[in-house]
Design a protein around this motif. Sequence first.
Motif, short mmCIF file in Angstrom:
data_model
loop_
_atom_site.label_atom_id
_atom_site.label_comp_id
_atom_site.label_asym_id
_atom_site.label_seq_id
_atom_site.Cartn_x
_atom_site.Cartn_y
_atom_site.Cartn_z
N THR A 148 0.90 -1.22 0.12
CA THR A 148 0.09 0.12 0.02
C THR A 148 0.86 1.26 -0.06
N ARG A 149 0.26 2.42 -0.01
CA ARG A 149 1.17 3.53 -0.12
C ARG A 149 1.58 3.84 1.52
N ASP A 150 0.85 3.99 2.23
CA ASP A 150 1.14 4.27 3.58
C ASP A 150 1.06 3.03 4.51
N GLU A 177 9.20 -1.93 12.03
CA GLU A 177 10.49 -2.15 11.56
C GLU A 177 11.16 -1.74 10.34
N HIS A 178 11.78 -0.70 10.20
CA HIS A 178 12.40 -0.30 9.06
C HIS A 178 11.27 0.11 7.82
N ASP A 179 10.33 0.99 8.31
CA ASP A 179 9.38 1.37 7.21
C ASP A 179 8.46 0.38 7.20
N GLU A 180 8.19 -0.61 7.78
CA GLU A 180 7.23 -1.90 7.67
C GLU A 180 6.73 -2.27 9.08
N VAL A 181 5.37 -2.59 8.95
CA VAL A 181 4.70 -3.02 10.03
C VAL A 181 4.38 -4.54 10.06
N MET A 182 4.91 -5.29 11.10
CA MET A 182 5.03 -6.55 11.10
C MET A 182 3.89 -7.20 12.08
N VAL A 183 3.01 -7.91 11.82
CA VAL A 183 1.95 -8.39 12.63
C VAL A 183 2.33 -9.85 13.10
N ARG A 184 2.50 -10.19 14.34
CA ARG A 184 2.73 -11.44 14.76
C ARG A 184 1.53 -12.08 15.97
N ASP A 185 1.64 -13.30 15.76
CA ASP A 185 0.70 -14.07 16.43
C ASP A 185 1.13 -14.05 18.07
N MET A 186 0.49 -14.89 19.03
CA MET A 186 0.85 -14.94 20.14
C MET A 186 2.06 -15.64 20.55
N ALA A 187 2.48 -16.61 19.41
CA ALA A 187 3.75 -17.22 19.52
C ALA A 187 5.13 -16.64 19.01
N ALA A 193 2.66 -8.83 7.05
CA ALA A 193 3.51 -7.71 6.70
C ALA A 193 2.77 -6.46 6.10
N LEU A 194 2.99 -5.28 6.51
CA LEU A 194 2.25 -4.09 5.72
C LEU A 194 3.53 -3.28 5.30
N ARG A 195 3.43 -2.94 3.89
CA ARG A 195 4.62 -2.36 3.33
C ARG A 195 4.18 -1.18 2.48
N GLY A 196 4.50 -0.06 2.77
CA GLY A 196 4.13 1.34 2.13
C GLY A 196 5.31 1.76 1.32
N ARG A 208 -2.52 -0.70 -7.74
CA ARG A 208 -3.50 -0.77 -6.89
C ARG A 208 -3.12 -1.35 -5.71
N PRO A 209 -3.44 -0.93 -4.24
CA PRO A 209 -3.21 -1.61 -3.02
C PRO A 209 -3.88 -2.77 -3.04
N ARG A 210 -3.18 -3.90 -2.71
CA ARG A 210 -3.48 -5.31 -2.46
C ARG A 210 -2.83 -6.07 -1.58
N TRP A 211 -3.48 -7.03 -1.07
CA TRP A 211 -2.93 -7.95 -0.32
C TRP A 211 -2.40 -9.24 -1.24
N HIS A 212 -1.00 -9.50 -1.10
CA HIS A 212 -0.18 -10.68 -1.62
C HIS A 212 -0.23 -11.85 -0.79
N VAL A 213 -0.48 -12.89 -1.49
CA VAL A 213 -0.38 -14.20 -0.61
C VAL A 213 0.93 -14.78 -1.39
N TYR A 214 1.77 -15.30 -0.55
CA TYR A 214 2.95 -16.03 -0.81
C TYR A 214 2.88 -17.57 -0.72
N PHE A 215 3.04 -18.09 -1.50
CA PHE A 215 3.05 -19.59 -1.58
C PHE A 215 4.53 -20.14 -1.54
N PRO A 216 5.05 -21.05 -0.67
CA PRO A 216 6.36 -21.60 -0.80
C PRO A 216 6.47 -22.55 -2.03
N VAL A 217 7.89 -22.54 -2.39
CA VAL A 217 7.98 -23.26 -3.65
C VAL A 217 9.57 -23.74 -3.42
#
Length: 265
Positions: A148-150, A177-187, A193-196, A208-217
């Motif tokens: 996203t932008r911000d 952290e370093h212009d990013e917002v990191m979201v963590r669970d209780m563990a 991650a929110l990156r602007g 266009r701002p969007r959520w990206h899903v990362y699949f491991p390969v």
Amino acid sequence: MPATKARNTTAAIGGAPCWVSLVTHDLKGAQDFYGEVLGWTFRPGTLGGAFSIALAHGQPVAGIGTLTPEWHVAVAWTPYFAVESANDTAARIRERGATLAVGPLELGKGRGALAADRDGAVFGLWEGQTLSWAVGQGAAPMCLELRTRDAFEAAIFYGEVFGWAPDRPGGCDITYEHDEVMVRDMAGRTVAALRGGAVEAAPDPHVRPRWHVYFPVHDIEQVTAAAVAAGGFALPVTPMVDDSGCEAVIRDPQGGLFTVATAQD
């Protein structure tokens, strides 16, 4: 939308991602593409013949569902976040100037909705039991990223909607952290991650701002080549932001964007 079964279900952490789903025009075509490119198999979901659950090594990865005419949403991969009350969360979304596109609706043993944040990034919310699934574990996506932008403004919006807070017990925690917002669970696991970027610049009409899903390969070059051969499109492979591997953005034949990245074994 998330789909549940009586076995292998759990109550997700409030405010944490609990599922990802692709809405598409052609369910069979999507299954063929993702089966060929990512090796997924499929089983029926609990929401009817228009929905299926993708499996990797027998474990649930994601949902795929067919768009219905009354759902005025684009083909896209969408993350869903667990909430205690779909109605209360929907009200908070509206109060903050964002959009409810669909729902909340009764779906199986839960309630769900699709929304768009104030910059247009689409996300979902889910009230009810979910499959045993968590970002970064097993066959689930390795991470979710909001581009996203911000990032800080977005963190305020999502934090108020989902109750993210640095000192909130039993929920998700956010750090800057370093212009990013990191979201963590209780563990302490990073679940989003929110990156602007370019906050002071005029918005790019092509981004266009969007959520990206990362699949491991394991073989990113092979996967991108398979995507192109199956009728999709792949951007060049590039290093990941944290230099932990490589990534590439892929568009499926119906327009669904997702990212593949080097699996962290």
